[in-house]
Design a protein around this motif. Structure first.
Motif, PDB file in Angstrom:
ATOM      1  N   ALA A  31      31.798  77.475 -79.412  1.00 52.06           N
ATOM      2  CA  ALA A  31      32.786  74.969 -79.684  1.00 52.06           C
ATOM      3  C   ALA A  31      33.998  75.268 -78.927  1.00 52.06           C
ATOM      4  CB  ALA A  31      33.176  75.273 -80.417  1.00 52.06           C
ATOM      5  N   ALA A  34      31.103  72.377 -75.540  1.00 57.48           N
ATOM      6  CA  ALA A  34      31.432  71.444 -76.089  1.00 57.48           C
ATOM      7  C   ALA A  34      30.612  70.417 -75.183  1.00 57.48           C
ATOM      8  CB  ALA A  34      32.169  71.003 -76.300  1.00 57.48           C
ATOM      9  N   ARG A  73      27.515  68.243 -75.840  1.00 55.97           N
ATOM     10  CA  ARG A  73      27.099  66.698 -75.585  1.00 55.97           C
ATOM     11  C   ARG A  73      26.190  66.765 -74.525  1.00 55.97           C
ATOM     12  NH1 ARG A  73      30.096  64.081 -70.961  1.00 55.97           N
ATOM     13  NH2 ARG A  73      30.530  62.202 -70.956  1.00 55.97           N
ATOM     14  N   VAL A 108      25.856  73.537 -82.482  1.00 54.14           N
ATOM     15  CA  VAL A 108      27.047  73.881 -82.145  1.00 54.14           C
ATOM     16  C   VAL A 108      27.587  75.238 -82.636  1.00 54.14           C
ATOM     17  CG1 VAL A 108      29.046  73.918 -81.177  1.00 54.14           C
ATOM     18  CG2 VAL A 108      27.592  72.305 -80.534  1.00 54.14           C
ATOM     19  N   ASP A 151      30.249  78.220 -83.944  1.00 56.73           N
ATOM     20  CA  ASP A 151      31.555  78.479 -83.180  1.00 56.73           C
ATOM     21  C   ASP A 151      32.419  79.071 -85.283  1.00 56.73           C
ATOM     22  OD1 ASP A 151      33.713  78.212 -81.102  1.00 56.73           O
ATOM     23  OD2 ASP A 151      34.295  79.656 -83.055  1.00 56.73           O
ATOM     24  N   VAL A 156      36.882  74.388 -82.596  1.00 54.95           N
ATOM     25  CA  VAL A 156      36.704  73.315 -82.208  1.00 54.95           C
ATOM     26  C   VAL A 156      38.012  74.626 -80.755  1.00 54.95           C
ATOM     27  CG1 VAL A 156      36.341  71.638 -80.653  1.00 54.95           C
ATOM     28  CG2 VAL A 156      35.759  71.678 -82.382  1.00 54.95           C
ATOM     29  N   ALA A 202      38.007  68.804 -75.342  1.00 51.62           N
ATOM     30  CA  ALA A 202      37.221  70.186 -75.963  1.00 51.62           C
ATOM     31  C   ALA A 202      37.128  69.385 -77.478  1.00 51.62           C
ATOM     32  CB  ALA A 202      37.279  71.528 -76.689  1.00 51.62           C
ATOM     33  N   SER A 203      37.112  68.940 -78.316  1.00 51.62           N
ATOM     34  CA  SER A 203      37.378  68.272 -79.235  1.00 51.62           C
ATOM     35  C   SER A 203      36.449  66.581 -79.127  1.00 51.62           C
ATOM     36  CB  SER A 203      38.424  67.547 -79.892  1.00 51.62           C
ATOM     37  OG  SER A 203      39.071  68.533 -81.066  1.00 51.62           O
ATOM     38  N   LEU A 244      32.917  67.447 -78.041  1.00 48.98           N
ATOM     39  CA  LEU A 244      31.965  67.585 -78.712  1.00 48.98           C
ATOM     40  C   LEU A 244      32.019  66.345 -79.883  1.00 48.98           C
ATOM     41  CD1 LEU A 244      30.521  70.481 -79.967  1.00 48.98           C
ATOM     42  CD2 LEU A 244      32.247  70.264 -81.869  1.00 48.98           C
ATOM     43  N   ARG A 245      32.632  65.508 -80.357  1.00 48.07           N
ATOM     44  CA  ARG A 245      32.969  64.627 -80.991  1.00 48.07           C
ATOM     45  C   ARG A 245      31.889  63.482 -80.133  1.00 48.07           C
ATOM     46  NH1 ARG A 245      38.531  63.916 -81.940  1.00 48.07           N
ATOM     47  NH2 ARG A 245      38.681  62.720 -80.142  1.00 48.07           N
ATOM     48  N   LEU A 254      27.637  70.499 -86.095  1.00 46.79           N
ATOM     49  CA  LEU A 254      28.738  71.821 -85.583  1.00 46.79           C
ATOM     50  C   LEU A 254      29.029  72.583 -86.996  1.00 46.79           C
ATOM     51  CD1 LEU A 254      31.246  72.907 -84.349  1.00 46.79           C
ATOM     52  CD2 LEU A 254      32.499  71.583 -85.160  1.00 46.79           C
ATOM     53  N   SER A 270      33.320  72.386 -66.899  1.00 48.81           N
ATOM     54  CA  SER A 270      32.769  72.472 -68.021  1.00 48.81           C
ATOM     55  C   SER A 270      31.724  71.832 -68.106  1.00 48.81           C
ATOM     56  CB  SER A 270      33.492  72.694 -69.690  1.00 48.81           C
ATOM     57  OG  SER A 270      34.114  71.255 -69.277  1.00 48.81           O
TER      58      SER A 270
END
Ligand SMILES: Cc1cc2nc3c(=O)[nH]c(=O)nc-3n(C[C@H](O)[C@H](O)[C@H](O)COP(=O)(O)OP(=O)(O)OC[C@H]3O[C@@H](n4cnc5c(N)ncnc54)[C@H](O)[C@@H]3O)c2cc1C
Ligand SMILES: Cc1cc2nc3c(=O)[nH]c(=O)nc-3n(C[C@H](O)[C@H](O)[C@H](O)COP(=O)(O)OP(=O)(O)OC[C@H]3O[C@@H](n4cnc5c(N)ncnc54)[C@H](O)[C@@H]3O)c2cc1C
Ligand code: FES
Lengths: 95, 387, 450
Positions: free
Chosen positions: B12, B17, B21, B32, B34, B38, B152-153, B156-157, B166, B340
C-alpha cells in the motif's frame, strides 16, 4: 523607548532589547525571562496562536525567538548578554 | 477478506494505492494487503517531486503521462496532499550545461511540454539564494511537489470508495499461481496478484532484476521564500557517476510548510537505514555549493529510504513471464511518486485486457528475458538517475 | 573542533556531575557536555540565584579537573565501537563551530523531562510545566505577587510550590491527580529515606496556607477575553483562570500562571540513537550501570525515575565503573535496590488516572510544534502512522512533548531516534569526523558559550 526590569536590578545588571524595548535583567537571567517581562509570548505557532515557554529546559521549542538576527533560538537555554537584540513572533527571517 | 478476488495488490505504497485505484475504477474486485500501514515504505521517504524526466523516450512517456494524470486530479486532492505546481529549475552551472538545457527543451517540446530557458540574470532573479555565476536554467512549469504519504492515502481512499478493501497490517510471505500466503498462515486467492512492494519486491521474487538503492534526505525548519522552485543540477550528467560508487547531486525542494527538503544521494548495497555521514556530508556540501546560505538553515531531521533500482532505469510493469497470475509494479527507482498513476493505469489495462493509453512494451518485465536473471553481479546498473 | 576524552559524560545534572567527579578523581581525562547554560540539571540549575542546596556538589564539580562544555547539545553519533566513539555537539551560541567529542567510554546522564498532557487551553501563554515555571523563575522571571495554580502529579508539585512561595508567589492551589490512598505507599517508602521525608514535610510546611487537593486536575485553562478586532496593538490572549475538576465538581480559580506537570519522562533519545537496549521506556543497565552497548554507561533518570539521591548514586557507580574501579563500583551498587524500591513506589504513586485521557476535546492541540489537534489523531494506528499522516511529532521538538502525551492517550510508543537529536545547523552535519586534532587535556579551561 519604555524600560522594564526583571528581578532586582543591581549595578551590574545586563541591558538588552526585546522587540526594540530596553530590558534590564540580573546576570544569569535567561533570554526567556527577559522576553516575558515585555510580552507574554515568544513565538507564533504554525496556525497563528501566540505561544510562550512551556518546559523551561530546552525540550519544547516554544520559547524560540530571534537573537541578533538568528531565528529559532531557544530563549530558555540562553543567558542574556549586554546589547543582545531579541525579536519575538516574527516571520522566520532567514539567518 | 478470504475467498476470491479479481486482484490482490501487495503493498500500500503510492504505487500499490494507484494500482488499486485504477483496478477498482475498472470494476475489478480489489484487495490491498500491506505489512505495515499506508504509504509507510519508500513512499514515506521520498521527496514528492512530480517531474517529467527524459533519460529515455520511455521514461519521458511514462513521466509525462503521469504528470497529466496528476493534473487531472489536482483539483480533487485534499489540502494535506500539499500539491503545488512549483515548477522545476534544471540549473546549468556553465555553458556546457546550457547546451544541455537547450537539448532538453527540444526534447520536452517534442513531447508537448512547455518550458522556458532562463539566462543567468533571470535565474538570479527567480532564485536569489543561488550562488552568483551560474549559467542559467530550464524552467519546467508543469512539474509539481506533493506530500507522498498523504497522496497514497488519498488514492487508496478513492479505491475503497470503489469497493476496494484494505488488509493491514498483514505480511505476505509468498505469492504465486493466484495464491497469496500470509504471515498468520492464512491464504488468499485472486485471478491476478500485483507485486507493488517497492524495494522489498525481491523478498518473494528473488530473481527480479532489482537492487536497493539507498538515499538520504534532510528536512529543515520553516524558511518560506528561501527557494521557490524545485532546484536540480544538470551537473550530474557529466560528473560521471560511476556505476558502483556512491553519488550525490544537488536537489532541493520547497515544501508548502516553508520547509526545505535537501537531497540527494545514491548508494547500492546499503541494507539498513542508518546514516552514512560521509555521504550525507557530501550531499549537503553539494547543496551548499549551489545555495551558499543553506548551511545556516536549521535541520530538523535526516532519514534514508530505499529506491528499487533496475538495470535500465525503467520500472517493471506488467506480467511476469514465469507466472501468468503475477503482475509486477515495482522498480520505480527515484520516480515512483511521479509514475505511480501511469503505472496504475498500465496495470489495470493489462488485467482488464484493454489497450493502455501509452505503449506498455518498454516497461514489460519480459524485456529482461524469460529467466530474467540468475546472478546479481552480472546486472549492469545504469548511471545515477535523477532525484 | 576536536576534543579527546577518556570519559565523556552527557548531562551535567546530579548523575552526570557525580559520574564526572568520580572519574576525574581517578585521574582520567573527563569531559561533560550539557545543553543548559550552567550545570546542575533540573534540580540544581543555577540561574540568577547562587546555588544553595547543592553547593557541596557544585563546589566539587567546579574544583574537579573536568572539561565542562555548558550550552552544547549532542546532536549526533558519528562512530561507536567497543573501543570508543565520537559524538558531535553543537554550541547554542550561533557562529561557534561544532565539536567532535572523542571518547573511550561514554556515560549517558541525560535526565528526564516533564510529561505534559493536553487539555483545553494548555497552549495559552503562562501555562507552563511545573518544573518549567520553576526553571523560568530561577532564570529570572519575576514571580513575586503572582497567583499560581500548580497541578499534575508527583512530589515535584510540592517542591515547586515551596520554591515559588519562597520567591514571593502566591500559590493558590496545588492539584494532585492521584488519590491519597494511591500516594500512601510512597510515604512508606519515604520512611526508609528520612531525608526525603523531612524534605517533603518542609515543602508542605512552606506551603501550608495553600489548599492541596487530591484527585484534582485542570479541566481547562481560560484566556482573558479578547478585546475584539480593531485595536492596533491587540493584546494577545493569555491565561486568566483555570477551571479545576475534582470528583464531578468543577470550579474556576483566577491565576496568573498555571504550572502543570504529570511526572517525568526519561530522556532516552541519545541512548536510542546509539542502539542501546530500552525496555518499558527505560535504558537497561547492569548493576555497574553498563548499557547493552560496550563502552556506554547510563546513570540517573533514563534508567528509572528515582530522584536526586538515586541519580547521584548511579552517577558515582557509572563514573567508577567506567574508570575501571570495578570493586568500588560494585560496593556502591549494593545500595541500589533500596533506591529502586523508591522508584517503583514513586511510579505507582504517580500512575495517571485514566480519566485524564478525556481532558482533551477534538479541538485541543496535542502536537504544539505542528498544531495537530486531537481529532486528527483519533483512529491512527500508531505513532509512526500518526506522524506520517498528521505531522504529529514532526516539528522541532521531535515528539519530546506530544510523544509523552500520545504514550498515555493512545498507548503509542515513539520510534527509534534519528539524527540530529536536536535541531542543528545544516552546516553542522556537513563535515565528516575530524580524526586528527589537538588533544584536550584536563587542564583545559571550561568551554562556555560566551
Ligand atoms: C530519498 C528518495 C527520494 C525520492 N524522491 C522522489 C521524488 O522526488 N519523486 C518521485 O517520483 N519519486 C521519488 N522517490 C522514489 C519513490 O519514493 C518511490 O519510487 C516510490 O515511493 C515507490 O513506491 P512503492 O509503492 O512502489 O513502494 P513503497 O512505498 O516502498 O511501498 C511498498 C509497500 O509494500 C509493503 N510491503 C513490502 N513487503 C511486503 C510484504 N511482504 N507483505 C505486505 N506488504 C509488503 C510495504 O509495507 C510498503 O508499504 C524517492 C525515493 C527516495 C528513497
Ligand atoms: C524543577 C524540578 C525539581 C525537582 N526537585 C526534585 C527534588 O526536590 N527531589 C528529587 O529527588 N528530585 C527532584 N526532581 C527530579 C530531578 O530531576 C532528578 O532527581 C535529578 O535532577 C535527576 O538527575 P539527572 O542527572 O538524572 O538528570 P537531570 O537533572 O535532568 O540532568 C540531565 C541533563 O542532561 C542534559 N542533556 C540531556 N540530553 C542532552 C544532550 N543530547 N546534549 C546535551 N545535554 C543533554 C540536560 O540539559 C540536563 O541538564 C526535580 C525535577 C525538576 C524538573
Ligand atoms: S521553554 Fe521549552 S525549550 Fe525553552
Amino acid at each position: 523607548m519604555t524600560e522594564r526590569t526583571a528581578q532586582d536590578i543591581s549595578i551590574n545588571s545586563i541591558e538588552l532589547s526585546v522587540d526594540g524595548v530596553r530590558v534590564r535583567v540580573a546576570p544569569g537571567a535567561t533570554v526567556a525571562a527577559a522576553v516575558l517581562t515585555v510580552d507574554a509570548r515568544t513565538r507564533t505557532s504554525v496556525s497563528g496562536e501566540p505561544r510562550a515557554p512551556l518546559c523551561g529546559m530546552g525540550i519544547c521549542f516554544e520559547c524560540q525567538v530571534g537573537i541578533d538576527g538568528v531565528p529559532y533560538q531557544r530563549s530558555c537555554q540562553i543567558l542574556c548578554s549586554p546589547g543582545m537584540r531579541v525579536t519575538t513572533c516574527g516571520e522566520p527571517s532567514l539567518p | 477478506m478470504t475467498g476470491n478476488h479479481d486482484v490482490i495488490v501487495i503493498g500500500a505504497g503510492i504505487v500499490g494505492a494507484a494500482c488499486a485505484r485504477a483496478c477498482a475504477a475498472r470494476g475489478l474486485q480489489t484487495l490491498v494487503v500491506d505489512a505495515a500501514g499506508v504509504g509507510g515504505g519508500a513512499t514515506a521517504a521520498g521527496m514528492g517531486h512530480i517531474v517529467a524526466m527524459d533519460d529515455s523516450p520511455a521514461q519521458l512517456a511514462l513521466t509525462r503521462r503521469s504528470q497529466q494524470l496528476w493534473s487531472a486530479i489536482a483539483a480533487e486532492l485534499p489540502t494535506e496532499v500539499e500539491f503545488e505546481r512549483r515548477g522545476t529549475l534544471w540549473v546549468a552551472a556553465d555553458e556546457e550545461e546550457m547546451q544541455e538545457v537547450l537539448r532538453k527543451q527540444t526534447v520536452y517540446a517534442a513531447a508537448g511540454l512547455e518550458t522556458e530557458v532562463l539566462d543567468a540574470r533571470s535565474l538570479a532573479e527567480a532564485e536569489p539564494n543561488l550562488r552568483p555565476g551560474l549559467a542559467g536554467a530550464l524552467r519546467v512549469p508543469s512539474d509539481a511537489v506533493l506530500y507522498p504519504p498523504a497522496a497514497a492515502s488519498f488514492l487508496l481512499r478513492q479505491a475503497m470508495d470503489l469497493d476496494a478493501k484494505l488488509l493491514a497490517p498483514q505480511r505476505v510471505v509468498a505469492a504465486a499461481n493466484g495464491q497469496v500466503s500470509l504471515d498468520d498462515g492464512s491464504r488468499l486467492y485472486a485471478r491476478r496478484i500485483v507485486n507493488a512492494c517497492g524495494a522489498e519486491a525481491t523478498r518473494f521474487l528473488p530473481e527480479l532484476p532489482i537492487r536497493k538503492r539507498r538515499g538520504h534526505l534532510l528536512i529543515t525548519d520553516r524558511y518560506p521564500g528561501f527557494v521557490h522552485h524545485q532546484l536540480v543540477e544538470l551537473g550530474y550528467l557529466k560528473s560521471a557517476h560511476s556505476v558502483a560508487a556512491d553519488s550525490t547531486a544537488f536537489n532541493v525542494q520547497p515544501r508548502q510548510t516553508g520547509q526545505i527538503l535537501i537531497g540527494s544521494s545514491r548508494e547500492f548495497d546499503a541494507e539498513d537505514s542508518t546514516i552514512n555521514h560521509a555521504l550525507l556530508g557530501a550531499m549537503l556540501r553539494r547543496a551548499e555549493s549551489y545555495l551558499p546560505g543553506i548551511g545556516r538553515l536549521r535541520a530538523i531531521r535526516v532519514w534514508t529510504g530505499f529506491r528499487a533500482a533496475t538495470p535500465d532505469k525503467l520500472p517493471l510493469i506488467g506480467p511476469w513471464p514465469e507466472d501468468a497470475s503475477l503482475c509486477l509494479a515495482t522498480g520505480h527507482e527515484g520516480l515512483g511518486i511521479t509514475t505511480s498513476l501511469a503505472t496504475g493505469e498500465l496495470v489495470a489495462a493489462e488485467i482488464a485486457g484493454v489497450r493502455p493509453e501509452i505503449a506498455a512494451e518498454p516497461y514489460l518485465p519480459a524485456r529482461f528475458g524469460d529467466g530474467i536473471r540468475t546472478d546479481s553481479e552480472s546486472m549492469l546498473f545504469g548511471e545515477a538517475a535523477y532525484d | 573542533m576536536k576534543k579527546d576524552f577518556d570519559i565523556l559524560v552527557v548531562g551535567a545534572g546530579p548523575a552526570g556531575i557525580a559520574a564526572a567527579i568520580a572519574a576525574a578523581e581517578n585521574g582520567l581525562r573527563v569531559g561533560v557536555v550539557d545543553d543548559s547554560p550552567s550545570p546542575g540539571g533540573q534540580i540544581w540549575r543555577r540561574g540568577t540565584q547562587p546555588p544553595t542546596a547543592a553547593r557541596r556538589w557544585n563546589d566539587r564539580f567546579e574544583a574537579a579537573a573536568v572539561v565542562r562544555m555548558m550550552g552544547w547539545r549532542v546532536i549526533d553519533c558519528l562512530r561507536l565501537t567497543p573501543e570508543g566513539g565520537i559524538l558531535r555537539a553543537e554550541c547554542n551560541t550561533p557562529g561557534v563551530q561544532p565539536a567532535d567529542l572523542h571518547f573511550r567510554h561514554l556515560i549517558l546522564a541525560t535526565g528526564a523531562r516533564e510529561r505534559f498532557l493536553p487539555f483545553p487551553g494548555w497552549t495559552l501563554p503562562n501555562v507552563m510545566g511545573a518544573g518549567g515555571l520553576d526553571a523560568m523563575v530561577r532564570g529570572g522571571l519575576p514571580i513575586e505577587g503572582k497567583r499560581v495554580v500548580i497541578a499534575g502529579t508527583g512530589p515535584l508539585l510540592l517542591a515547586v510550590a515551596a520554591q515559588l512561595t519562597a520567591h514571593g508567589a502566591s500559590v493558590v492551589a496545588i492539584c494532585e491527580q492521584a488519590s491519597l490512598a494511591q500516594m500512601a505507599p510512597l510515604a512508606l517508602a519515604l520512611l526508609r529515606q528520612p531525608g526525603k521525608l523531612l524534605q517533603g514535610a518542609k515543602y508542605r510546611w512552606a506551603t501550608r496556607k495553600t489548599p492541596f487537593f487530591t484527585r484534582c486536575w485542570p479541566a481547562a485553562a481560560l484566556a482573558e477575553p479578547n478585546p475584539g478586532p480593531g485595536s492596533e496593538n491587540e493584546p494577545q490572549p493569555r491565561l486568566q483562570a483555570v477551571t479545576l475538576h475534582r470528583e464531578g465538581k468543577q470550579w474556576t480559580v483566577a491565576c496568573d500562571y498555571l504550572a502543570c506537570g504529570f511526572h517525568l519522562v526519561p530522556n532516552t533519545e541519545l541512548a536510542s540513537l546509539l542502539g542501546s537496549r530500552i525496555q518499558d521506556g527505560f535504558v537497561v543497565t547492569d548493576q555497574q550501570m553498563r548499557t547493552s552497548i560496550p563502552a556506554v554507561w547510563c546513570a540517573g533518570e533514563p534508567t528509572g525515575i528515582g530522584g536526586v539521591d538515586a541519580s547521584l548514586l548511579e552517577g558515582r557507580i557509572a563514573g567508577l565503573s567506567a574508570a575501571g574501579k570495578t570493586e568500588a563500583a560494585r560496593a556502591l551498587s549494593k545500595r541500589r535496590p533500596g533506591m529502586q524500591a523508591f522508584a517503583r513506589a514513586l511510579e505507582r504513586a504517580c500512575r495517571l488516572d485514566p480519566r485524564l485521557r478525556e481532558l482533551a476535546d477534538d479541538q485541543t492541540i496535542v502536537c504544539r510544534c505542528e498544531d495537530v489537534r486531537m481529532a486528527a489523531l483519533r483512529g491512527r494506528s500508531g505513532w509512526r502512522d500518526a506522524k506520517l499522516h498528521t505531522r504529529c511529532g514532526m516539528g522541532p521538538c521531535q515528539g519530546r512533548v506530544c510523544g509523552g502525551a500520545a504514550e498515555f492517550l493512545f498507548g503509542w510508543s515513539a520510534g527509534h531516534a534519528h539524527p540530529p537529536l536536536y535541531p542543528a545547523r545544516v552546516s553542522s552535519l556537513m563535515e565528516e569526523a575530524e580524526e586528527e586534532a589537538m588533544a584536550a587535556s584536563s587542564s583545559h579551561p571550561a568551554i562556555e558559550p560566551e
